[in-house]
Design an enzyme around this catalytic site. Structure first.
Site, PDB file in Angstrom:
ATOM      1  N   ARG A 180       0.841  -1.212   0.000  1.00  0.00           N
ATOM      2  CA  ARG A 180       0.000   0.000   0.000  1.00  0.00           C
ATOM      3  C   ARG A 180       0.867   1.250   0.000  1.00  0.00           C
ATOM      4  O   ARG A 180       0.603   2.212  -0.717  1.00  0.00           O
ATOM      5  CB  ARG A 180      -0.904  -0.039   1.236  1.00  0.00           C
ATOM      6  CG  ARG A 180      -1.900   1.077   1.303  1.00  0.00           C
ATOM      7  CD  ARG A 180      -2.905   0.827   2.377  1.00  0.00           C
ATOM      8  NE  ARG A 180      -2.304   0.755   3.704  1.00  0.00           N
ATOM      9  CZ  ARG A 180      -3.002   0.510   4.816  1.00  0.00           C
ATOM     10  NH1 ARG A 180      -4.295   0.303   4.736  1.00  0.00           N
ATOM     11  NH2 ARG A 180      -2.396   0.483   5.985  1.00  0.00           N
ATOM     12  N   ARG A 241      -3.385 -14.425   6.218  1.00  0.00           N
ATOM     13  CA  ARG A 241      -4.729 -14.843   6.624  1.00  0.00           C
ATOM     14  C   ARG A 241      -5.377 -15.542   5.435  1.00  0.00           C
ATOM     15  O   ARG A 241      -5.250 -15.076   4.291  1.00  0.00           O
ATOM     16  CB  ARG A 241      -5.596 -13.642   7.026  1.00  0.00           C
ATOM     17  CG  ARG A 241      -5.335 -13.089   8.411  1.00  0.00           C
ATOM     18  CD  ARG A 241      -5.831 -14.004   9.532  1.00  0.00           C
ATOM     19  NE  ARG A 241      -5.572 -13.436  10.851  1.00  0.00           N
ATOM     20  CZ  ARG A 241      -4.451 -13.605  11.551  1.00  0.00           C
ATOM     21  NH1 ARG A 241      -3.462 -14.341  11.064  1.00  0.00           N
ATOM     22  NH2 ARG A 241      -4.312 -13.049  12.745  1.00  0.00           N
ATOM     23  N   GLU A 270     -10.886 -21.654   8.937  1.00  0.00           N
ATOM     24  CA  GLU A 270     -10.162 -22.524   9.872  1.00  0.00           C
ATOM     25  C   GLU A 270     -11.100 -23.071  10.949  1.00  0.00           C
ATOM     26  O   GLU A 270     -11.949 -22.320  11.429  1.00  0.00           O
ATOM     27  CB  GLU A 270      -9.017 -21.730  10.520  1.00  0.00           C
ATOM     28  CG  GLU A 270      -7.991 -21.307   9.482  1.00  0.00           C
ATOM     29  CD  GLU A 270      -6.856 -20.465  10.055  1.00  0.00           C
ATOM     30  OE1 GLU A 270      -6.730 -20.358  11.290  1.00  0.00           O
ATOM     31  OE2 GLU A 270      -6.096 -19.912   9.252  1.00  0.00           O
ATOM     32  N   HIS A 288      -1.881 -23.421  10.903  1.00  0.00           N
ATOM     33  CA  HIS A 288      -1.714 -22.072  11.468  1.00  0.00           C
ATOM     34  C   HIS A 288      -0.707 -22.067  12.631  1.00  0.00           C
ATOM     35  O   HIS A 288      -1.077 -21.784  13.779  1.00  0.00           O
ATOM     36  CB  HIS A 288      -3.064 -21.490  11.907  1.00  0.00           C
ATOM     37  CG  HIS A 288      -3.056 -19.988  11.981  1.00  0.00           C
ATOM     38  ND1 HIS A 288      -4.178 -19.209  11.771  1.00  0.00           N
ATOM     39  CD2 HIS A 288      -2.053 -19.107  12.242  1.00  0.00           C
ATOM     40  CE1 HIS A 288      -3.864 -17.934  11.918  1.00  0.00           C
ATOM     41  NE2 HIS A 288      -2.570 -17.836  12.202  1.00  0.00           N
ATOM     42  N   ILE A 289       0.560 -22.353  12.299  1.00  0.00           N
ATOM     43  CA  ILE A 289       1.613 -22.434  13.321  1.00  0.00           C
ATOM     44  C   ILE A 289       2.682 -21.355  13.139  1.00  0.00           C
ATOM     45  O   ILE A 289       3.782 -21.466  13.677  1.00  0.00           O
ATOM     46  CB  ILE A 289       2.291 -23.828  13.329  1.00  0.00           C
ATOM     47  CG1 ILE A 289       2.852 -24.173  11.933  1.00  0.00           C
ATOM     48  CG2 ILE A 289       1.311 -24.901  13.801  1.00  0.00           C
ATOM     49  CD1 ILE A 289       3.812 -25.359  11.930  1.00  0.00           C
TER      50      ILE A 289
HETATM   51  P1  NAP Z   1       2.345  -4.983   9.242  1.00  0.00           P
HETATM   52  O1  NAP Z   1       3.708  -4.638   9.738  1.00  0.00           O
HETATM   53  O2  NAP Z   1       1.200  -4.081   9.551  1.00  0.00           O
HETATM   54  O3  NAP Z   1       2.463  -5.216   7.660  1.00  0.00           O
HETATM   55  C1  NAP Z   1       1.382  -5.288   6.801  1.00  0.00           C
HETATM   56  C2  NAP Z   1       1.768  -4.600   5.502  1.00  0.00           C
HETATM   57  O4  NAP Z   1       0.698  -4.770   4.573  1.00  0.00           O
HETATM   58  C3  NAP Z   1       2.004  -3.100   5.651  1.00  0.00           C
HETATM   59  O5  NAP Z   1       3.163  -2.760   4.946  1.00  0.00           O
HETATM   60  C4  NAP Z   1       0.772  -2.498   5.008  1.00  0.00           C
HETATM   61  O6  NAP Z   1       0.975  -1.250   4.401  1.00  0.00           O
HETATM   62  C5  NAP Z   1       0.456  -3.517   3.941  1.00  0.00           C
HETATM   63  N1  NAP Z   1      -0.918  -3.393   3.469  1.00  0.00           N
HETATM   64  C6  NAP Z   1      -2.035  -3.052   4.181  1.00  0.00           C
HETATM   65  N2  NAP Z   1      -3.108  -3.033   3.381  1.00  0.00           N
HETATM   66  C7  NAP Z   1      -2.658  -3.342   2.144  1.00  0.00           C
HETATM   67  C8  NAP Z   1      -3.299  -3.444   0.895  1.00  0.00           C
HETATM   68  N3  NAP Z   1      -4.620  -3.234   0.765  1.00  0.00           N
HETATM   69  N4  NAP Z   1      -2.558  -3.768  -0.179  1.00  0.00           N
HETATM   70  C9  NAP Z   1      -1.225  -3.959  -0.054  1.00  0.00           C
HETATM   71  N5  NAP Z   1      -0.561  -3.879   1.109  1.00  0.00           N
HETATM   72  C10 NAP Z   1      -1.273  -3.573   2.201  1.00  0.00           C
HETATM   73  O7  NAP Z   1       1.923  -6.407   9.810  1.00  0.00           O
HETATM   74  P2  NAP Z   1       2.868  -7.657  10.148  1.00  0.00           P
HETATM   75  O8  NAP Z   1       3.287  -7.591  11.566  1.00  0.00           O
HETATM   76  O9  NAP Z   1       3.898  -7.776   9.094  1.00  0.00           O
HETATM   77  O10 NAP Z   1       1.789  -8.835  10.005  1.00  0.00           O
HETATM   78  C11 NAP Z   1       1.158  -9.077   8.779  1.00  0.00           C
HETATM   79  C12 NAP Z   1       0.059 -10.111   8.911  1.00  0.00           C
HETATM   80  O11 NAP Z   1       0.629 -11.401   9.101  1.00  0.00           O
HETATM   81  C13 NAP Z   1      -0.875  -9.955  10.110  1.00  0.00           C
HETATM   82  O12 NAP Z   1      -1.907  -9.029   9.831  1.00  0.00           O
HETATM   83  C14 NAP Z   1      -1.402 -11.359  10.322  1.00  0.00           C
HETATM   84  O13 NAP Z   1      -2.619 -11.515   9.638  1.00  0.00           O
HETATM   85  C15 NAP Z   1      -0.360 -12.251   9.679  1.00  0.00           C
HETATM   86  N6  NAP Z   1       0.325 -13.157  10.631  1.00  0.00           N
HETATM   87  C16 NAP Z   1       0.142 -14.499  10.536  1.00  0.00           C
HETATM   88  C17 NAP Z   1       0.814 -15.350  11.376  1.00  0.00           C
HETATM   89  C18 NAP Z   1       0.647 -16.841  11.310  1.00  0.00           C
HETATM   90  O14 NAP Z   1       0.641 -17.490  12.347  1.00  0.00           O
HETATM   91  N7  NAP Z   1       0.535 -17.435  10.148  1.00  0.00           N
HETATM   92  C19 NAP Z   1       1.677 -14.832  12.359  1.00  0.00           C
HETATM   93  C20 NAP Z   1       1.843 -13.449  12.433  1.00  0.00           C
HETATM   94  C21 NAP Z   1       1.167 -12.621  11.553  1.00  0.00           C
HETATM   95  P3  NAP Z   1       1.039   0.151   5.207  1.00  0.00           P
HETATM   96  O15 NAP Z   1       2.504   0.315   5.469  1.00  0.00           O
HETATM   97  O16 NAP Z   1       0.462   1.143   4.296  1.00  0.00           O
HETATM   98  O17 NAP Z   1       0.231  -0.048   6.480  1.00  0.00           O
HETATM   99  C1  GLV Z   2      -1.242 -14.934  13.986  1.00  0.00           C
HETATM  100  O1  GLV Z   2      -1.787 -15.381  13.035  1.00  0.00           O
HETATM  101  C2  GLV Z   2      -1.161 -13.533  14.296  1.00  0.00           C
HETATM  102  O2  GLV Z   2      -1.803 -12.715  13.618  1.00  0.00           O
HETATM  103  O3  GLV Z   2      -0.452 -13.218  15.258  1.00  0.00           O
END
Ligand code: NAP
Ligand code: GLV
Ligand code: GLV
Length: 326
Positions: A180, A241, A270, A288-289
């Site tokens: 974004r 997600r 899920e 989902h780990i």
């Molecule tokens: P983050 O730092 O907020 O990074 C998300 C990025 O996505 C930001 O750069 C954001 O841009 C961008 N974004 C937001 N909306 C967008 C769009 N419409 N199009 C393109 N890019 C967009 O979050 P994070 O800490 O990296 O975590 C990311 C995600 O990973 C979490 O929301 C969670 O769902 C997932 N996650 C999953 C696990 C798992 O167990 N599998 C674990 C941890 C996290 P901006 O800079 O403009 O905000």
């Molecule tokens: C895990 O999926 C998280 O969003 O922390």
């Protein structure tokens, strides 16, 4: 004494932290090791000042109303907070917090585990061996695709996206991203990344990995059209997600060999996995780990506890996602 509802037992360190701050009697912990049923949640939340919540439950207007006006904070034990209606929370003057940073490197490691497992067909190979089918080394057996020297495409370049990108340097990869908010030229240069539009990301990447949050804009962003736009040898992995992917479209793309393989840690509904994905060989499926290590789950739970302690003590919470003042 405040009432703190903990919807599922977290690592013990967080319970101790909350008990030290408020006393054991302040804690109401849903005793079963499964997601709290909705009716139980609505009953138990009454009178709560804080909720330590999991990503498996919806935190919405009905929950906030059932709690009562004393509810001050919902601390999610996850960085993603698409399960929380933040607008409704703000309207109720409730702080919402998440657990950023502490899980970034752990989730990036798992993303790489999934990239390697998918490209090199690890789970399929192991199943083959365990089921007694392996008979000999063969020049054409279990052929995967190379990772080293390929192009990685990241969609959503935040904390985890950058951590995934950093690891790509060790594999001598070119890294493209679409997000974004593009980085400054200086940051792109220091991370060795190139910003491209979404169609270019799909067309030029050998491995595609979304790391955006789930929002209305990112729902089903990886649909039939997106998979068709990828290379036939492309690998798609998802640790963000499930609903950013149209699973039916992904299953079709895999069955029809529009892409080489996929690796998923997250799913649209899920713990249900689309039957057409379960019947596909060229896919690695994980439950989902992403953040699931001893160290990181403790750090996440502790951070959720710290947010609750701060808010209930009238202090600024470390990682609030809305602007409600404590
Ligand atoms: P983050 O730092 O907020 O990074 C998300 C990025 O996505 C930001 O750069 C954001 O841009 C961008 N974004 C937001 N909306 C967008 C769009 N419409 N199009 C393109 N890019 C967009 O979050 P994070 O800490 O990296 O975590 C990311 C995600 O990973 C979490 O929301 C969670 O769902 C997932 N996650 C999953 C696990 C798992 O167990 N599998 C674990 C941890 C996290 P901006 O800079 O403009 O905000
Ligand atoms: C895990 O999926 C998280 O969003 O922390
Ligand atoms: C494989 O094991 C090789 O030696 O090439």
């Amino acid at each position: 004494m405040p009432k703190i509802l903990i919807t599922r037992r977290p690592p013990e360190s967080a319970i101790e932290r909350l008990a030290d701050a408020f006393g054991h009697d302040a804690l109401e912990i849903f005793p079963e090791d499964r997601p709290i049923p909705r009716d139980e949640l609505l009953a138990r939340v009454a009178g709560a000042h804080a909720i330590l919540s999991m990503l498996t439950e919806s935190m919405d207007d009905e929950v906030f109303s059932a709690a009562g006006t004393q509810l001050r904070v919902v601390a999610n034990m996850a960085v993603g907070y698409n399960n929380i209606d933040v607008e409704a929370a703000t309207a109720h003057n409730i702080v919402v917090s998440n657990t950023p940073d502490v899980l970034t490197e752990t989730t990036a490691d798992l993303t790489w585990a999934l990239i390697l497992a998918t490209c090199r067909r690890l789970t399929e190979s192991e199943h083959f061996l365990r089921s007694g089918q392996w008979s000999s080394w063969s020049p054409t057996f279990m052929l995967g695709v190379d990772v080293y020297g390929k192009t990685l495409g990241i969609y959503g370049l935040g904390r985890i996206g950058k951590a995934v990108a950093r690891r790509a340097a060790a594999f001598n990869m070119k890294v493209l991203y679409h997000s974004r908010t593009p980085l400054s030229d200086a940051e792109e240069k220091s991370l060795g990344l190139r910003y491209v539009d979404f169609p270019t990301l799909l067309a030029e990447s050998d491995i595609v990995s979304p790391h955006c949050p789930l929002t209305d804009e990112t729902h089903h962003i990886f649909n039939a059209e997106a998979f068709q736009a990828m290379k036939p040898a492309a690998v798609f992995v998802n640790t963000t997600r499930g609903p950013v992917v149209d699973e039916a479209a992904l299953a079709k793309a895999l069955h029809e060999k529009e892409i080489f393989a996929a690796g998923l840690d997250v799913f649209e509904n899920e713990p249900t996995v689309h039957p057409d994905l379960l019947s596909t060989e060229n896919i690695v499926l994980l439950p989902h780990i992403g953040s699931s290590t001893l160290e990181t789950r403790a750090a996440m739970a502790n951070l959720a506890a710290d947010n609750i302690i701060a808010v209930l003590n009238g202090k600024t919470p470390p990682t609030s996602v809305n602007l409600v003042s404590a």
